[in-house]
Write a protein that holds these residues in place. Structure first.
Motif, PDB file in Angstrom:
ATOM      1  N   ARG A 146       2.834   3.098  31.629  1.00 41.52           N
ATOM      2  CA  ARG A 146       2.626   2.995  32.876  1.00 41.52           C
ATOM      3  C   ARG A 146       2.700   1.708  33.431  1.00 41.52           C
ATOM      4  O   ARG A 146       3.299   1.636  34.393  1.00 41.52           O
ATOM      5  N   ARG A 147       1.989   0.719  32.847  1.00 46.42           N
ATOM      6  CA  ARG A 147       2.313  -0.728  33.413  1.00 46.42           C
ATOM      7  C   ARG A 147       3.534  -1.050  33.131  1.00 46.42           C
ATOM      8  O   ARG A 147       4.017  -1.883  34.208  1.00 46.42           O
ATOM      9  N   LEU A 148       4.135  -0.786  32.207  1.00 46.47           N
ATOM     10  CA  LEU A 148       5.885  -1.262  32.025  1.00 46.47           C
ATOM     11  C   LEU A 148       6.488  -0.773  33.298  1.00 46.47           C
ATOM     12  O   LEU A 148       7.333  -1.416  33.852  1.00 46.47           O
ATOM     13  N   SER A 149       6.434   0.625  33.503  1.00 45.07           N
ATOM     14  CA  SER A 149       7.152   1.368  34.589  1.00 45.07           C
ATOM     15  C   SER A 149       6.756   0.958  36.019  1.00 45.07           C
ATOM     16  O   SER A 149       7.626   0.673  36.890  1.00 45.07           O
ATOM     17  N   GLY A 151       5.713  -2.204  36.691  1.00 40.49           N
ATOM     18  CA  GLY A 151       6.122  -3.669  36.812  1.00 40.49           C
ATOM     19  C   GLY A 151       7.534  -3.658  36.978  1.00 40.49           C
ATOM     20  O   GLY A 151       8.339  -4.403  37.513  1.00 40.49           O
ATOM     21  N   MET A 152       8.456  -2.492  36.589  1.00 39.51           N
ATOM     22  CA  MET A 152       9.911  -2.381  36.861  1.00 39.51           C
ATOM     23  C   MET A 152      10.023  -1.998  38.207  1.00 39.51           C
ATOM     24  O   MET A 152      11.208  -2.232  39.055  1.00 39.51           O
ATOM     25  N   ASP A 153       9.334  -1.219  38.730  1.00 40.44           N
ATOM     26  CA  ASP A 153       9.423  -1.027  40.099  1.00 40.44           C
ATOM     27  C   ASP A 153       9.207  -1.832  41.193  1.00 40.44           C
ATOM     28  O   ASP A 153       9.907  -1.741  42.517  1.00 40.44           O
ATOM     29  N   ASP A 154       8.729  -2.957  40.921  1.00 37.88           N
ATOM     30  CA  ASP A 154       8.398  -4.024  41.927  1.00 37.88           C
ATOM     31  C   ASP A 154       9.674  -4.858  41.939  1.00 37.88           C
ATOM     32  O   ASP A 154      10.578  -4.967  41.780  1.00 37.88           O
TER      33      ASP A 154
END
Length: 154
Positions: A146-149, A151-154
């Motif tokens: 969840r943290r990785l996904s 971070g990618m949306d930002d």
């Protein structure tokens, strides 16, 4: 515990009183003494060890009646005045009510006098520990994903 000896001592030492019963039964209720009251002195019971007698008095403590007059003690040092009093009036037959009272007394005594096994605590099994760690690991991976996904949306 010698159940046969307990059963015999209940039947031989119990005081039985009959009286008129309430409830359904029509004229039977008004004419016949079908209610059974059974009084059993705990000091008269045989077939129980001292530890079982102690357990019986502990469990049935609130159900026992004590006579203020009696100060003597039985052979085990317990007050002789402790009595278990049961009544049975469910049936229209005196004989059936008597048998029910005997059965109820026997059941109460055998269940109450039974000594509890000492509980031994065990830690969790190896499989349980492994399963807990696997679940924690999967939960951590889910949060990391969840943290990785996020971070990618930002």
């Amino acid at each position: 515990m010698d159940i046969l000896l307990v059963r015999q001592s209940i039947r031989s030492s119990a005081e039985i009183h009959f009286s008129r019963s309430g409830g359904p039964g029509g004229q039977n209720v008004n004419k016949l003494n079908t209610k059974v009251t059974l009084r059993l002195r705990l000091s008269d019971l045989q077939g129980l060890s001292r530890a079982e007698q102690c357990r019986l008095r502990e469990v049935l403590g609130s159900r026992l009646s004590r006579s203020k007059m009696a100060v003597s003690q039985d052979r085990n040092g317990f007050p002789e005045a402790e009595e278990l009093v049961l009544s049975s009036s469910e049936e229209r037959s005196q004989r059936i009510n008597l048998e029910r009272a005997y059965a109820r007394a026997e059941a109460l005594i055998t269940v109450s006098a039974r000594l509890l096994k000492k509980r031994r605590s065990f830690g969790p099994s190896a499989a349980a520990r492994e399963n807990r760690l696997r679940t924690k690991h999967l939960h951590g991976e889910k949060k990391a994903a969840r943290r990785l996904s996020a971070g990618m949306d930002d």
